[in-house]
Design an enzyme around this catalytic site. Structure first.
Site, mmCIF file in Angstrom:
data_model
loop_
_atom_site.group_PDB
_atom_site.id
_atom_site.type_symbol
_atom_site.label_atom_id
_atom_site.label_comp_id
_atom_site.label_asym_id
_atom_site.label_seq_id
_atom_site.Cartn_x
_atom_site.Cartn_y
_atom_site.Cartn_z
ATOM 1 N N HIS A 36 1.063 -1.170 -0.094
ATOM 2 C CA HIS A 36 -0.011 0.038 -0.114
ATOM 3 C C HIS A 36 1.002 1.296 0.058
ATOM 4 O O HIS A 36 1.925 1.113 0.503
ATOM 5 C CB HIS A 36 -0.590 0.168 1.355
ATOM 6 N N GLU A 101 2.433 -0.824 4.702
ATOM 7 C CA GLU A 101 2.166 0.568 4.268
ATOM 8 C C GLU A 101 3.366 1.349 4.069
ATOM 9 O O GLU A 101 4.274 1.381 4.891
ATOM 10 C CB GLU A 101 1.370 1.196 5.312
#
Ligand code: ZN
Length: 253
Positions: A36, A101
Site C-alpha cells: 500500500h 504501508e
C-alpha cells in the site's frame, strides 16, 4: 496475541502496537503480501491513524521515506488493511495476507517518487516475509489489484520492475504500446467474456459477464498500474492483453 510485541523481522526498528487487529479467520499461514501507499500528506499523520483505536485500520508494517521500518501488528494476527477485496477466490484477504504501508502521499498529492532508501527497505522486508512464509511471487500484490474499484495504491509510480529484478514479485517485460484498443467501454460479446476470464484466471475479481463495464475497466487499469505502467487508461489494448498472457504462461497453474 500481541501479548509479546516483539518484532517478527530483524529489519524492524520499533514495534508500536496498533489496537486494530483480530484473529485470522482462515486456517494455515499467510499466503499473500499486499503493498500500500499511505495516501496522506505526511507519514506522521498516516502513522497516527493506523494506531488510533477509532480508525479501525492498520497494517503489519510501516515503511518511512528514509527506510526505517516499524511494525504495528504481529504477523500471526489479522491486520485491517485490505478492506473489501478479492483475489483468486478469497474475499477475506486480511485473513490470508500481510500488509505493508509505504509512506507516500499518492495520487491525490502529486504522486512524488518513492525514495531509494525506502524502496530498498521495502524490498528487504518483502523478501524476508516471502521467504519466512513461502509466499509465491505472484501473490505479492498491490492494494489496487485486490480492490480495483476503490483503490489505486501503491500506484503506477511504484517500482514493481525493480522488485522483480531483485527477486520479489511476479512481473514480465510489458509488450510494447501500439495500435488501437481491442475492445471499448460497453462492448458486449463472447470475446469480452474471454478477456474477463483471462483476468480472473490470473486472480482478479472479475465476473465473466461479457460486458465491458465499469468493473472491467477498473480491473484493466489496476493491471496496468502494476504490469504496464506506461499507460494507465483501463483500455484493453493489445499490449495489455499480451502482457497478461505472458504473465499467465509463466504461472505454474
Ligand atoms: Zn491501501
Amino acid at each position: 496475541m500481541n501479548s509479546d510485541p516483539s518484532p517478527d523481522s530483524p529489519l524492524v526498528a520499533r514495534f508500536v502496537p496498533s489496537p486494530n487487529f483480530g484473529e485470522r479467520r482462515r486456517p494455515g499461514e499467510p499466503n499473500c503480501l499486499i503493498l500500500h501507499y499511505t495516501g496522506m500528506p505526511t507519514g506522521e499523520a498516516a502513522f497516527d491513524l493506523l494506531i488510533d483505536p477509532a480508525s479501525d485500520v492498520s497494517a503489519h508494517y510501516f515503511v518511512w521515506e528514509d527506510g526505517r521500518i516499524d511494525q504495528l501488528v504481529a504477523e500471526g494476527a489479522r491486520a485491517w488493511h485490505a478492506g473489501r477485496a478479492f483475489w483468486k477466490g478469497e474475499s477475506d484477504v486480511n485473513s490470508v495476507s500481510i500488509g505493508i504501508e509505504i509512506v507516500n502521499p499518492g495520487h491525490d498529492f502529486g504522486s512524488p517518487p518513492f525514495p531509494d532508501e525506502q524502496i530498498a527497505a521495502t524490498l528487504a522486508l518483502a523478501r524476508d516475509i516471502c521467504s519466512r512464509w513461502a509466499i509465491r511471487p505472484e501473490r505479492v500484490l498491490a492494494h489496487s489489484d485486490i480492490a480495483p474499484l476503490r483503490k489505486r495504491d501503491p500506484g503506477e509510480g511504484f517500482p514493481w520492475r525493480r522488485l522483480w529484478e531483485e527477486g520479489v514479485g511476479h512481473w514480465v517485460e510489458p509488450a510494447g504500446l501500439s495500435g488501437e484498443a481491442l475492445f471499448r467501454y460497453e462492448d458486449e460479446g463472447p470475446p469480452v467474456r474471454a478477456l474477463q476470464a483471462l483476468f480472473a484466471l490470473y486472480g482478479y475479481g472479475l465476473e465473466p459477464t461479457g460486458v465491458y463495464d465499469r468493473g472491467t475497466r477498473a480491473v484493466i487499469a489496476a493491471f496496468q498500474r502494476h504490469f504496464r505502467p506506461e499507460r494507465v487508461d483501463g483500455e484493453a489494448d493489445a499490449s495489455t492483453v499480451e502482457t497478461l498472457e505472458t504473465l499467465i504462461e509463466g504461472l505454474a497453474l
